[in-house]
Design an enzyme around this catalytic site. Sequence first.
Site, PDB file in Angstrom:
ATOM      1  N   GLY A  55       0.843  -1.185   0.000  1.00  0.00           N
ATOM      2  CA  GLY A  55       0.000   0.000   0.000  1.00  0.00           C
ATOM      3  C   GLY A  55       0.875   1.230   0.000  1.00  0.00           C
ATOM      4  O   GLY A  55       2.065   1.147   0.308  1.00  0.00           O
ATOM      5  N   CYS A  82       5.082  -6.360   1.690  1.00  0.00           N
ATOM      6  CA  CYS A  82       5.455  -4.950   1.721  1.00  0.00           C
ATOM      7  C   CYS A  82       4.757  -4.208   2.873  1.00  0.00           C
ATOM      8  O   CYS A  82       5.041  -4.473   4.036  1.00  0.00           O
ATOM      9  CB  CYS A  82       5.174  -4.313   0.361  1.00  0.00           C
ATOM     10  SG  CYS A  82       6.027  -2.749   0.135  1.00  0.00           S
ATOM     11  N   GLU A 171       4.488 -11.267  -6.208  1.00  0.00           N
ATOM     12  CA  GLU A 171       3.463 -11.337  -7.264  1.00  0.00           C
ATOM     13  C   GLU A 171       3.941 -10.732  -8.577  1.00  0.00           C
ATOM     14  O   GLU A 171       3.337 -10.948  -9.627  1.00  0.00           O
ATOM     15  CB  GLU A 171       2.175 -10.638  -6.787  1.00  0.00           C
ATOM     16  CG  GLU A 171       2.230  -9.120  -6.664  1.00  0.00           C
ATOM     17  CD  GLU A 171       2.835  -8.614  -5.350  1.00  0.00           C
ATOM     18  OE1 GLU A 171       3.551  -9.380  -4.686  1.00  0.00           O
ATOM     19  OE2 GLU A 171       2.594  -7.444  -5.002  1.00  0.00           O
ATOM     20  N   SER A 223     -22.815  -8.269 -27.584  1.00  0.00           N
ATOM     21  CA  SER A 223     -22.129  -7.273 -28.415  1.00  0.00           C
ATOM     22  C   SER A 223     -21.164  -7.937 -29.382  1.00  0.00           C
ATOM     23  O   SER A 223     -20.703  -7.314 -30.334  1.00  0.00           O
ATOM     24  CB  SER A 223     -21.353  -6.314 -27.523  1.00  0.00           C
ATOM     25  OG  SER A 223     -20.259  -6.992 -26.939  1.00  0.00           O
ATOM     26  N   GLY A 224     -20.841  -9.201 -29.098  1.00  0.00           N
ATOM     27  CA  GLY A 224     -19.833  -9.850 -29.921  1.00  0.00           C
ATOM     28  C   GLY A 224     -18.466  -9.766 -29.277  1.00  0.00           C
ATOM     29  O   GLY A 224     -17.521 -10.415 -29.702  1.00  0.00           O
ATOM     30  N   GLY A 225     -18.332  -8.961 -28.210  1.00  0.00           N
ATOM     31  CA  GLY A 225     -17.076  -8.890 -27.454  1.00  0.00           C
ATOM     32  C   GLY A 225     -16.888 -10.175 -26.653  1.00  0.00           C
ATOM     33  O   GLY A 225     -17.816 -10.983 -26.541  1.00  0.00           O
ATOM     34  N   VAL A 226     -15.688 -10.335 -26.089  1.00  0.00           N
ATOM     35  CA  VAL A 226     -15.373 -11.586 -25.396  1.00  0.00           C
ATOM     36  C   VAL A 226     -16.327 -11.855 -24.220  1.00  0.00           C
ATOM     37  O   VAL A 226     -16.883 -12.947 -24.094  1.00  0.00           O
ATOM     38  CB  VAL A 226     -13.909 -11.563 -24.871  1.00  0.00           C
ATOM     39  CG1 VAL A 226     -13.588 -12.842 -24.112  1.00  0.00           C
ATOM     40  CG2 VAL A 226     -12.947 -11.370 -26.015  1.00  0.00           C
ATOM     41  N   ASP A 227     -16.527 -10.841 -23.365  1.00  0.00           N
ATOM     42  CA  ASP A 227     -17.308 -11.091 -22.147  1.00  0.00           C
ATOM     43  C   ASP A 227     -18.747 -11.488 -22.450  1.00  0.00           C
ATOM     44  O   ASP A 227     -19.254 -12.475 -21.915  1.00  0.00           O
ATOM     45  CB  ASP A 227     -17.306  -9.851 -21.233  1.00  0.00           C
ATOM     46  CG  ASP A 227     -15.897  -9.429 -20.865  1.00  0.00           C
ATOM     47  OD1 ASP A 227     -14.981 -10.257 -21.011  1.00  0.00           O
ATOM     48  OD2 ASP A 227     -15.716  -8.273 -20.450  1.00  0.00           O
ATOM     49  N   SER A 229     -19.954 -12.648 -25.188  1.00  0.00           N
ATOM     50  CA  SER A 229     -20.020 -13.907 -25.944  1.00  0.00           C
ATOM     51  C   SER A 229     -19.861 -15.115 -25.023  1.00  0.00           C
ATOM     52  O   SER A 229     -20.584 -16.102 -25.139  1.00  0.00           O
ATOM     53  CB  SER A 229     -18.927 -13.955 -27.013  1.00  0.00           C
ATOM     54  OG  SER A 229     -19.096 -12.915 -27.919  1.00  0.00           O
TER      55      SER A 229
END
Length: 510
Positions: A55, A82, A171, A223-227, A229
């Site tokens: 942070g 950290c 990470e 919409s045809g976008g990944v999410d 679809s």
Amino acid sequence: MKNELILVVDFGGQYNQLIARRVRDLNVYCEVVPYNKAVNEIKRKKPIGIIFTGGPNSVYDEKAPKIEKEIFEFNIPILGLCYGMQLISQTFGGVVEKADKKEFGKTLCIKDKNSKLISNMKSETTVWMSHQDQVVKLPEGFDCIQHTDTCPYAGIENEEKKIYAVQYHPEVNHSEEGKELIKSFLYDICNASGDWTMQNFMNEQIQKIKQTVGDKKVLLALSGGVDSSVCASLLSKSIGSQLTCVFVDTGLMRKNEGDEVEEAFKNDELNFVRVNAKDRFLEKLKGVTDPEQKRKIIGEEFIRVFEDEAKKIGQVDYLAQGTIYPDVIESGLGDAKVIKSHHNVGGLPDVVDFKDLIEPLRDLFKDEVRRLGLELKMPEYLVFRQPFPGPGLGIRVMGEVTEEKLEILRNADAIFREEIAKAGEDKNISQYFAVITNNKTVGVMGDFRTYDYTLALRGVTTTDFMTADWARIPYEVLDRVSVRIVNEVENINRIVYDITSKPPATIEWE
Ligand code: XMP
């Protein structure tokens, strides 16, 4: 079945999502909670382990985020990173001080004790540091397990209390063996079994959706976008014909895109409705040249078209949305249901009569959504589609959007994408597309003077799309693209490549 859970307690660190993704990549389910809700969430969700993020604060700042002591009494293993380490140290009576100078970058870290946390790491390993404060006196009951040249306590543990902490950032990829550390924490300290797999997630979600929906009807704007679809595919697998997908073809999509989406979904069991609304959109865009106004018009018209279709379907019980986990985190960590706005203007639910929302992807990161898509056996071209702005080609046609300019752009853009893929450059470039400018210049073709449009090509590399660098596409590839476009696409006689990064430019031109 409920997955084993790791809770990431967020103290405002820039890597909070990254930590969660690393944990999930190691097949353990993980969620992020703000520090001030952590204790309640732990009681409610019973995680098998807890990770404190870094942070921006100093533990001595008046307003520095603190944590209730109770958290250390649950007997759940804790890993502090950290700021998380400094907070743990301070809480247990150690001393944290500001070092003379900030330690930032790769540092060699040396092992002092073969703790469970670092047992799979080399005795000397490169880690990524980013801090100014550091622990200068260990709290009682803690041992030092690692140090660096300037940081006497780079890793510490209290094995009895199962509390571990490191000053560096495992990470971040620059920490060579960071993954090993996280893995040891999950599997050797928290005794995770690794039950988070996409296949499990898919099967659980299918069951859950079936239970929630029963015999009711669900509506989804595709919409045809990944999410959206992947969302459609998952819902279709769960409830088949109870799902209606409305795909609004704005006429502002790339070449063949509308047909590809239709092709992918019309054979499924779901009710697929394609609305060819090109004329409506072009009519509204007539004479409009201001980019913001274009965006607004496209967004609003999308909602109107969707609304008209929804009215035909009648009342639906559920509206489905492809909200994903970063949207949830960014909007206040799961407090409220997020309504993803389409084309960055107002949400759909206002205009559709429905009882509740279903958001089956709200626990997933983007790369997990893609993995789910593959698990659902969706075609790769849909799953690995590059981002495409909601307003579509409407903001890649400079000035007024006309049918003529759209056609030129679609053809040129298709050639650019084809050549990039052929050269294997699509793996190196995050997003690439063509833009038709509103400029005409003089050229010569054969013996004739031409006066045609200038086309711009844009390619960027980025991880977060907030900042981006222009892609170093090999000259030979650019040359092939240029030759093909001027030969194959009428009305273009000049091609330029955009060599500005973001900032100062943006990725899209409008
Ligand atoms: P900019 O141009 O802001 O774009 O650097 C950053 C990323 O966002 C995409 N983009 C949009 N996506 N609706 C979207 O869903 C929009 O209105 C929109 N505008 C830009 C852009 O393609 C890039 O990936």
